[in-house]
Design an enzyme around this catalytic site. Sequence first.
Site, PDB file in Angstrom:
ATOM      1  N   HIS A   1      47.555  38.128  38.434  1.00 16.32           N
ATOM      2  CA  HIS A   1      46.621  38.855  37.583  1.00 16.32           C
ATOM      3  C   HIS A   1      45.662  39.723  38.393  1.00 16.32           C
ATOM      4  O   HIS A   1      45.167  40.732  37.881  1.00 16.32           O
ATOM      5  CB  HIS A   1      45.833  37.879  36.702  1.00 16.32           C
ATOM      6  CG  HIS A   1      46.646  37.340  35.565  1.00 16.32           C
ATOM      7  ND1 HIS A   1      46.788  38.020  34.368  1.00 16.32           N
ATOM      8  CD2 HIS A   1      47.378  36.199  35.447  1.00 16.32           C
ATOM      9  CE1 HIS A   1      47.556  37.318  33.552  1.00 16.32           C
ATOM     10  NE2 HIS A   1      47.930  36.207  34.174  1.00 16.32           N
TER      11      HIS A   1
ATOM     12  N   ASP B   1      46.238  45.323  28.043  1.00 14.88           N
ATOM     13  CA  ASP B   1      46.726  46.595  28.596  1.00 14.88           C
ATOM     14  C   ASP B   1      46.773  47.669  27.507  1.00 14.88           C
ATOM     15  O   ASP B   1      47.628  48.547  27.520  1.00 14.88           O
ATOM     16  CB  ASP B   1      48.098  46.416  29.236  1.00 14.88           C
ATOM     17  CG  ASP B   1      49.134  45.811  28.271  1.00 14.88           C
ATOM     18  OD1 ASP B   1      48.748  45.474  27.131  1.00 14.88           O
ATOM     19  OD2 ASP B   1      50.301  45.687  28.657  1.00 14.88           O
TER      20      ASP B   1
END
Length: 451
Positions: free
Chosen positions: A320, A351
């Site tokens: 991440h 996102d």
Amino acid sequence: MIASDDVARLAGAWWRAVSPTAFFPASSVVMIRTLSALLIECADAIEAESLDRRLGERIGADLIRLGLTNPDGLAHTMDVLAGLADIMPRPESTLRLNHLLGSIAKGYAVELRNRTLAHQEAIHHAMASTRQAAADALRLSDARFRVVFENAAIAILIGDSKGILLDANPTITRMFGRSVDELRGTSMVDFVQASDRADVLARVASDLAGPDGGSVRFDSRYPTRDGVSGWVSLTLTRINGAGAADSYILAVGQDVTERRQLQDELHHQSRHDPLTGIPNRLMLRERLIELIDAAGTDDRIGLCFLDLDDFKDINDRHGHSTGDRLLAEVASRLHTQVTRDGNLVARIGGDEFVVLIPSPPDDDAVVDVAASLFEALNEPLEADGRQFSISASIGMSAPRIAGTDPDALLDDADTGMYQAKARGRGQWVMHNGHNGVETFGGSVRPERVAD
């Protein structure tokens, strides 16, 4: 309602601050009970539907009647009562507390002035044998007030009936960077930044012009000698005498620059994404509401709802932290690519990004913005020494917005994005379902497709 534990704590602190040198005719238990009652009245006044200025003035007068004429008494009292801000955290509580402190200072000053006048009257009518003793008592009272005036942490200004400064305490020097001697003879309104003076003068003329005086409170910017603006919370009180020569204006000010800066910073943080630094969903939604409220019947906006393709795979394979660095780079590219025309780019989660096109667009203009977004992602992105090729799916809409709901507008663009994803990587779809129209597109460089 203020908690009893907080009342006991603050009343005890108040008593400890003022008791060493002040004269109280009652026992400690009685005085703490009295101060507790005053604290409860202050808290109730702050929480009331409207603030009663007369309550603060009466409390200020009560402090004098209780014998709280110690040189540091008013300053200690203001410090203790300021602690109410920590236990009454509602945004309006701090503003009301400042107003209440101003009213207390007014009542304190008026009662002290009345006491002084009473002393003067006693001097004129007293027997010759007591005249000297009365004069000594008056000088002591004036000296005590002067010490409070000189050492108070808040700014205290005294002006004539026209607002020309007669005197001020040293705190004003720390705020404005100019000595009291330099400031004497200037208008008290000059302490307000020039762009704010018209509004301040209008309020002063309205609220202080009555025959019984009055009080007005406001926050305003103030100029300093080095050209940096600060913020001050001011309470102006007109105290009328027998005539104009006996009337004066009392101003009590507190520098709230740090508080305003903190409020501005918190406002910014609440409306910007901490990872990428660009606007977040809250700011996007507020901007949509502004545009909807101002929209005419045929006014339109454009929305591009962008979702990165298969970005979860990057997080799963590379971690991440790498994904976060890529998201920050994507946000930077999108922002650079399209905001030069006044568009807003927001990260609304994960996102997913949304571009708001506020100027009156048509479908072609929105398609052009989508093409710019695809172009921004043409070149590979780099993170942790690796290069990543990232594509996106974009759903678009260009709806009329008068009378619409911001969430419904975002849902339309979101629907287009999911339809684009269903067509494969790097696809786009124009979806104006809110207005009953759908126009489908293709990939890479969007081209307008006829309805």
